[in-house]
Write a protein that holds these residues in place. Structure first.
Motif, PDB file in Angstrom:
ATOM      1  N   GLU A 342     -26.184  67.605 -54.237  1.00  0.00           N
ATOM      2  CA  GLU A 342     -26.960  66.770 -53.324  1.00  0.00           C
ATOM      3  C   GLU A 342     -26.240  66.634 -51.984  1.00  0.00           C
ATOM      4  N   PHE A 343     -24.940  66.486 -52.041  1.00  0.00           N
ATOM      5  CA  PHE A 343     -24.143  66.380 -50.812  1.00  0.00           C
ATOM      6  C   PHE A 343     -24.208  67.680 -50.018  1.00  0.00           C
ATOM      7  N   SER A 345     -26.601  69.869 -50.071  1.00  0.00           N
ATOM      8  CA  SER A 345     -27.959  69.995 -49.515  1.00  0.00           C
ATOM      9  C   SER A 345     -28.094  69.184 -48.242  1.00  0.00           C
ATOM     10  N   SER A 346     -27.440  68.022 -48.242  1.00  0.00           N
ATOM     11  CA  SER A 346     -27.517  67.179 -47.039  1.00  0.00           C
ATOM     12  C   SER A 346     -26.822  67.829 -45.860  1.00  0.00           C
ATOM     13  N   SER A 349     -29.190  70.677 -44.552  1.00  0.00           N
ATOM     14  CA  SER A 349     -30.422  70.217 -43.910  1.00  0.00           C
ATOM     15  C   SER A 349     -30.209  69.929 -42.437  1.00  0.00           C
ATOM     16  N   SER A 350     -29.006  69.615 -42.073  1.00  0.00           N
ATOM     17  CA  SER A 350     -28.671  69.408 -40.663  1.00  0.00           C
ATOM     18  C   SER A 350     -27.953  70.639 -40.123  1.00  0.00           C
ATOM     19  N   HIS A 355     -20.921  70.456 -39.194  1.00  0.00           N
ATOM     20  CA  HIS A 355     -20.104  70.077 -40.339  1.00  0.00           C
ATOM     21  C   HIS A 355     -19.141  71.181 -40.794  1.00  0.00           C
TER      22      HIS A 355
END
Length: 375
Positions: A342-343, A345-346, A349-350, A355
């Motif tokens: 989940e991390f 994917s986050s 998405s940006s 990052h």
């Protein structure tokens, strides 16, 4: 029997310099010296041959005569009828090597004792902080019963009747005369008729002795400490040699030393690397706090001033260099894996450039590389 070429004896070419002649002589004299080859007549003859070759090649006039006419030219100068091989340059270099030896053509001086070496193993902590250690050394010590003379208490040695105390005898060969070590007293000039019962006339005997050695703070592998007069006792009461304690520092489980600096590798978690924080790192004086800034990458080096080794030769102190390594989590639970996905994917998405700047730069370089190949 004809004599060998002087250059051949010393293992040199005829263009050898004065320095090369001296160096070759030192090496061979150490190898064949009678004090190291007692009882071996063949090696003693080699020593005499080496000694004569050096006597000739170290004297400019004799060397010139030898280079032109060989041994005949040297003999015409009165070499064999002179003072034997015991004078001039030979005495100087002999003293350099063996710490004493003959002077002029007379009696040998009692030889100083040999130096000894002891290899001492130390931990890094012992080397850095300093320590006193007791060591046991097997060595030759002066006989206290005869005070190093070799003669039984209450008696004295007598002057050698063969050489009359000179330590050398003169051997005549036709018109020539050669001085040689006296075979009766072996160059000492004296005879012990009633030897000491403890040392059997040697003036010294073998014994193991215990010494306390103070190791200063900051020593490293290769450093050595000289203990004057703690080597082997000399002959006939002559001074003892020295003891050299050689340091060898064992590898450490945590630290690696480079001069006065210490290096260590510190693992940090993925979260600590990303968010920053404060961790404990080891030093030789205990644990200390190290602040980790946010977004720290693996391999980054942090310097902790004055947490290294204090120099044994100055008052300066080295640093502790901490290299952080981001540790990948292992043996994750199902829930932990889901949270990581989940991390991830986050992040995707940006903008990934925001990052993952290194990953983005690597992918761009890779794309350029393959584009260049396809052209």
């Amino acid at each position: 029997m004809s004599k060998r070429d002087c250059y051949e004896v010393l293992g040199l070419g005829r263009d050898a310099t004065e320095k090369e002649v001296k160096k070759a002589y030192k090496r061979l004299a150490m190898k064949y010296h009678p004090d190291r080859t007692k009882g071996d007549d063949a090696l003693e003859e080699k020593f005499k041959e080496v000694k004569e070759a050096y006597e000739i090649l170290s004297d400019p006039q004799k060397k010139a005569a030898f280079d032109q006419y060989g041994h005949d030219g040297v003999n015409q100068q009165g070499q064999a009828g002179g003072g034997g091989f015991g004078g001039g340059g030979f005495d100087d270099i002999f003293g350099d090597i063996f710490g004493g030896g003959r002077r002029g053509g007379g009696q040998q001086r009692a030889q100083q004792g040999s130096d000894l070496r002891y290899n001492m193993e130390l931990t890094l902590e012992e080397a850095v902080k300093g320590i006193s250690k007791e060591i046991q050394i097997p060595t030759l010590v002066h006989c206290e019963q005869c005070n190093g003379s070799g003669a039984k208490k209450g008696t004295e040695s007598k002057t050698c009747g063969t050489c009359h105390g000179q330590g050398q005898v003169q051997m005549r060969q036709g018109f020539f005369a050669v001085n040689q070590t006296c075979p009766t007293c072996r160059g000492k000039g004296k005879i012990i008729t009633d030897p000491c019962g403890k040392c059997h006339g040697e003036g010294r005997y073998e014994r193991s002795k215990t010494l306390s050695v103070k190791i200063p703070a900051g020593v490293d592998t290769g450093d050595r400490i000289r203990l004057s007069g703690e080597g082997e006792a000399g002959e006939q009461g002559a001074p003892a040699g020295d003891l050299y304690v050689q340091m060898n520092v064992r590898p450490h489980d945590v630290f690696e030393r480079d001069g006065n600096d210490l290096y260590c590798e510190v693992p940090i978690s993925f979260t600590e690397a990303a968010l920053g924080g404060e961790i404990e790192v080891p030093t030789l004086d205990g644990r200390v706090k190290l602040k980790i800034p946010a977004e720290t990458q693996t391999g980054r080096m942090f310097r902790m001033r004055n947490k290294g080794v204090k120099s044994v030769r100055s008052h300066s102190t080295g640093d502790l260099m901490c290299k952080v390594t981001v540790e990948t989590p292992v043996k994750l639970s199902i829930k932990q894996k889901e949270l990581l996905k989940e991390f991830e994917s986050s992040l995707c998405s940006s903008s990934s450039k925001k990052h993952k700047p290194k990953s983005e730069g690597f992918l761009n370089s890779l794309k350029t590389f393959f584009d260049d190949i396809s052209k």
